[in-house]
Design a protein around this motif. Structure first.
Motif, PDB file in Angstrom:
ATOM      1  N   UNK A 260     -73.777 -48.387  42.890  1.00 38.63           N
ATOM      2  CA  UNK A 260     -74.440 -47.534  41.820  1.00 38.63           C
ATOM      3  C   UNK A 260     -74.763 -48.288  40.703  1.00 38.63           C
ATOM      4  N   UNK A 261     -75.860 -47.654  40.148  1.00 39.26           N
ATOM      5  CA  UNK A 261     -76.429 -48.160  38.606  1.00 39.26           C
ATOM      6  C   UNK A 261     -75.710 -47.366  37.799  1.00 39.26           C
ATOM      7  N   UNK A 262     -75.121 -48.202  36.808  1.00 40.20           N
ATOM      8  CA  UNK A 262     -74.117 -47.847  35.657  1.00 40.20           C
ATOM      9  C   UNK A 262     -74.936 -47.486  34.435  1.00 40.20           C
ATOM     10  N   UNK A 263     -74.948 -46.107  34.106  1.00 39.41           N
ATOM     11  CA  UNK A 263     -75.809 -45.749  32.779  1.00 39.41           C
ATOM     12  C   UNK A 263     -74.719 -45.185  31.738  1.00 39.41           C
ATOM     13  N   UNK A 264     -75.190 -45.651  30.490  1.00 40.43           N
ATOM     14  CA  UNK A 264     -74.213 -45.514  29.217  1.00 40.43           C
ATOM     15  C   UNK A 264     -74.987 -44.519  28.178  1.00 40.43           C
ATOM     16  N   UNK A 265     -74.388 -43.826  27.354  1.00 39.75           N
ATOM     17  CA  UNK A 265     -75.084 -43.314  26.224  1.00 39.75           C
ATOM     18  C   UNK A 265     -75.183 -41.812  26.617  1.00 39.75           C
ATOM     19  N   UNK A 266     -76.087 -41.202  25.864  1.00 33.73           N
ATOM     20  CA  UNK A 266     -76.311 -39.750  25.812  1.00 33.73           C
ATOM     21  C   UNK A 266     -77.330 -39.493  27.044  1.00 33.73           C
ATOM     22  N   UNK A 267     -78.216 -40.413  27.619  1.00 36.55           N
ATOM     23  CA  UNK A 267     -79.212 -40.184  28.603  1.00 36.55           C
ATOM     24  C   UNK A 267     -80.286 -39.150  28.022  1.00 36.55           C
ATOM     25  N   UNK A 268     -80.414 -39.018  26.686  1.00 36.40           N
ATOM     26  CA  UNK A 268     -81.503 -38.145  26.210  1.00 36.40           C
ATOM     27  C   UNK A 268     -83.108 -38.632  26.420  1.00 36.40           C
ATOM     28  N   UNK A 269     -83.280 -39.865  26.607  1.00 36.78           N
ATOM     29  CA  UNK A 269     -84.571 -40.231  26.696  1.00 36.78           C
ATOM     30  C   UNK A 269     -84.982 -40.778  28.024  1.00 36.78           C
ATOM     31  N   UNK A 270     -84.350 -40.276  29.038  1.00 39.33           N
ATOM     32  CA  UNK A 270     -84.723 -40.661  30.286  1.00 39.33           C
ATOM     33  C   UNK A 270     -85.046 -39.302  31.154  1.00 39.33           C
ATOM     34  N   UNK A 271     -86.223 -38.812  31.251  1.00 42.99           N
ATOM     35  CA  UNK A 271     -86.723 -37.311  31.766  1.00 42.99           C
ATOM     36  C   UNK A 271     -86.568 -37.593  33.544  1.00 42.99           C
ATOM     37  N   UNK A 272     -86.437 -39.089  33.999  1.00 42.47           N
ATOM     38  CA  UNK A 272     -86.312 -39.293  35.383  1.00 42.47           C
ATOM     39  C   UNK A 272     -84.612 -38.933  35.789  1.00 42.47           C
TER      40      UNK A 272
END
Length: 641
Positions: free
Chosen positions: A33-45
């Protein structure tokens, strides 16, 4: 949303009976899996956030904040503390209050994107939730006051006792706004206030009114009575962390107990000064604030910009070529209503002629104008660096947005705001543009910073305008759910225009900093402003609770108190904290509760581990943005022993 397929296996999709099985399977593929951190607000995809719902039907957000604070900050903790005296905990009623509140937290409900009928019913549920919470908070505080040792208040000229509750786990150092009542025939014009140690606590009566009602003790004939209701500001000294403090009221000559650090007020120059700040009011309706700690002067604070909104309930869309209006061009009526010594209050009023609505499909703004109005009270207190604002907007225009502007003069690569159980440091693509907040936003430079504290106004913007301006969204009106479907308006969403009068509160707080870091005091000031305090009257009597008592105090760690209540099974008190920062911290609590033992629990209130309590103190670690649940066994309140 669609129901699950009747035969998942035929589609090659495994089926599971519970989430635990799903998580167990996903753990096998964690390395892939890809690890994502933060609020994830700037990633429309990845996730698409509709930021402008934060201010759609702003009245829902304001009521939601009031209902949450009443239930979480007062009703639950006060009833948990009073349980030892009353042997009653209104679990069923508090659960009902929670149910009304959570029924309003559906996706399109709290976003303000539902129809008029739905949102009208939401306002009814908010009121029901608050009625329950306010009632049981009052009853519990009265029970605590009845068990407080107030014998110090028994003396000649005594007019009873005032008991104040601080819901925060740190000492409250702001002035206290209180209300107390006396029969009109007995009420004096002014009061002398002292604490249990005999220290004078300066008090300023800010308003008084008569209240008529029918009184009956069910043993005699009902009769009419008249009370005198006083509103006052009290310089109470530090109020104990998550605790109560009692004060003696007695008859006094007017202003005989003025504070040494009384406000300096000049009505001629429209200036107010205390030990921390100097505030002046300009002809154009703006505020100039001097922070004595840093020496910096903030100018043009709290002006308003209005612009056309051709969007919908989900998205703000500025009307191309539409007119933009600046409140600094208005004629302001300015008047001081209070001039100290503890509180100064200045009222500013202006009428604002604005376009009535948009034209076409957001092609422009109408030539027809209507009168809107702005009125705000700005409050400055002796001993406080926080400038409080009460704003009333009478909105008569459609299809527009109004924001309050605060030029900070700070050019920064980051801005601060509190999120859901977190403190967000927003940079890069999240630096500018509308963003969410819970109770505050702030920008900080190398040596100074400015924070905007708010109650239910959850959208801000840090403008790329060369002035480091923070913009607080006040109101947004639009008449369609989704412009992709509707050319102009659709009737069932007409109240999204937010026509009518609205009251809201926010505050300006200048602070000193080092290297751009946000000090913990900003989070404390925001929490204190957001929740406030509660008070009640009682008599002079013996009691098991000292007249000045902290039940629980956070000594280290910078955590925030999330809840304090009786556990769901009724066996112990539960205190829930969260670490807002993205680093682990060592926390320490001082407990005045006579606790037999303490445990660390999960969110389901299952016991995870025992925690030692040494000399009334409890130490534990809180991970980055972690929610920590603590359980206290043995005694529910100091009233037990």
């Amino acid at each position: 949303m669609l129901p699950p397929p009747e035969d998942p296996a035929a589609l090659g999709v495994p089926s599971y009976d519970n989430l635990s099985d799903c998580f167990a399977l996903s753990a096998q593929y964690r390395d892939q899996f890809q690890t994502l951190e933060g609020e994830l607000r700037e990633s429309p995809d990845i996730v698409y956030n509709l930021q402008d719902t934060l201010v759609s039907r702003v009245y829902l957000k304001l009521e939601n904040q009031r209902a949450q604070d009443s239930l979480i900050r007062f009703a639950e903790p006060l009833n948990a503390l009073a349980f030892g005296a009353t042997k009653k905990y209104p679990a069923g009623f508090l659960a009902k209050s929670w149910k009304y509140l959570l029924e309003n937290h559906t996706h399109d409900g709290i976003c303000g994107c539902s129809g008029n009928d739905v949102c009208s019913e939401m306002m009814t549920r908010f009121q029901k939730s608050r009625n329950i919470s306010d009632t049981y908070a009052r009853v519990a505080l009265e029970a605590l006051a009845a068990q407080t040792d107030t014998r110090f208040a028994a003396a000649e000229n005594g007019y009873g006792t005032l008991v104040v509750f601080n819901p925060q786990p740190f000492a409250a150092d702001e002035p206290v706004c209180v209300e107390f009542v006396y029969p009109s025939s007995e009420a004096p014009e002014a009061f002398r206030v002292t604490d249990s140690d005999g220290h004078a606590c300066p008090c300023q009566i800010t308003a008084a009114r008569d209240r008529e009602f029918i009184r009956s003790d069910f043993k005699s004939v009902q009769h009419f009575a008249k009370d005198r209701v006083f509103q006052a500001v009290l310089q109470a000294g530090p109020l104990p962390a998550f605790g109560i403090k009692a004060f003696r009221l007695e008859k006094a000559a007017a202003n005989e107990n003025a504070p040494e650090d009384a406000l300096l007020v000049s009505k001629e120059s429209r200036t107010v000064e205390n030990a921390y700040i100097t505030l002046s009011v300009a002809d154009n309706g703006t505020l100039t604030l001097t922070d004595k700690a840093t020496g910096y002067v903030y100018r043009d604070l709290n002006y308003f910009i209005e612009e056309g909104d051709g969007g919908d309930a989900y998205i703000f869309n500025q009307i191309p070529g539409g007119s933009v209006h600046d409140s600094r061009s208005l004629r302001w009526d300015i008047e001081f209503l209070q001039d100290g010594p503890l509180q100064a209050a200045c009222r500013l009023k202006a009428e604002w002629e604005l376009p009535f609505e948009m034209t076409g499909h957001a092609a422009g703004r109408s030539a027809q104008v209507v009168k809107n109005s702005l009125e705000y009270l700005v409050h400055v207190y002796a001993g406080s660096p926080v400038v409080r604002i009460q704003l009333h907007v009478d909105n008569r225009s459609k299809d527009h947005r109004i924001r309050a502007y605060f030029p900070t003069g700070i050019q920064s690569d980051h801005v601060w705001a509190d999120g859901q159980f977190s403190l967000e440091k927003r940079t890069g693509s999240r630096l500018h543009g509308t963003m969410p907040q819970q109770t505050f936003c702030a920008v900080s430079g190398e040596q100074r910073g400015l924070a905007i504290l708010e109650k239910g106004l959850h959208q801000y913007d840090y403008l790329d305008d060369g002035n480091g301006t923070l913009a607080l969204s006040i109101i947004r009106g639009q008449g369609a759910l989704y412009r992709g479907f509707f050319e102009r308006y659709n009737d069932e969403y007409s109240e999204t225009q937010c026509l009518g009068g609205f009251d809201m509160e926010y505050a300006i707080y200048p602070f000193a900093t080092q290297g751009g870091a946000l000090p913990d005091i900003v989070l404390q000031k925001a929490a204190q402003f957001n929740t406030g305090l509660r008070s009640t009257q009682t008599g002079s009597h013996e009691g098991r609770i000292p007249a000045c008592q902290s039940f629980l105090a956070l000594e280290e760690g910078g955590l925030q108190l999330s809840s304090f209540k009786l556990s769901e099974d009724g066996s112990r008190i539960v205190a829930r904290f969260y670490n807002p920062r993205a680093i682990s911290v060592q926390a320490r609590l001082a407990l005045a509760l006579p606790v037999d033992s303490a445990v660390r629990m999960n969110m389901h209130e299952d016991v995870l581990a025992a925690l030692p309590v040494t000399d009334g103190r409890l130490a534990f670690e809180a991970g980055p943005c972690e929610i920590v649940t603590l359980g206290f066994d043995g005694v529910f309140s100091p009233l037990e022993r």
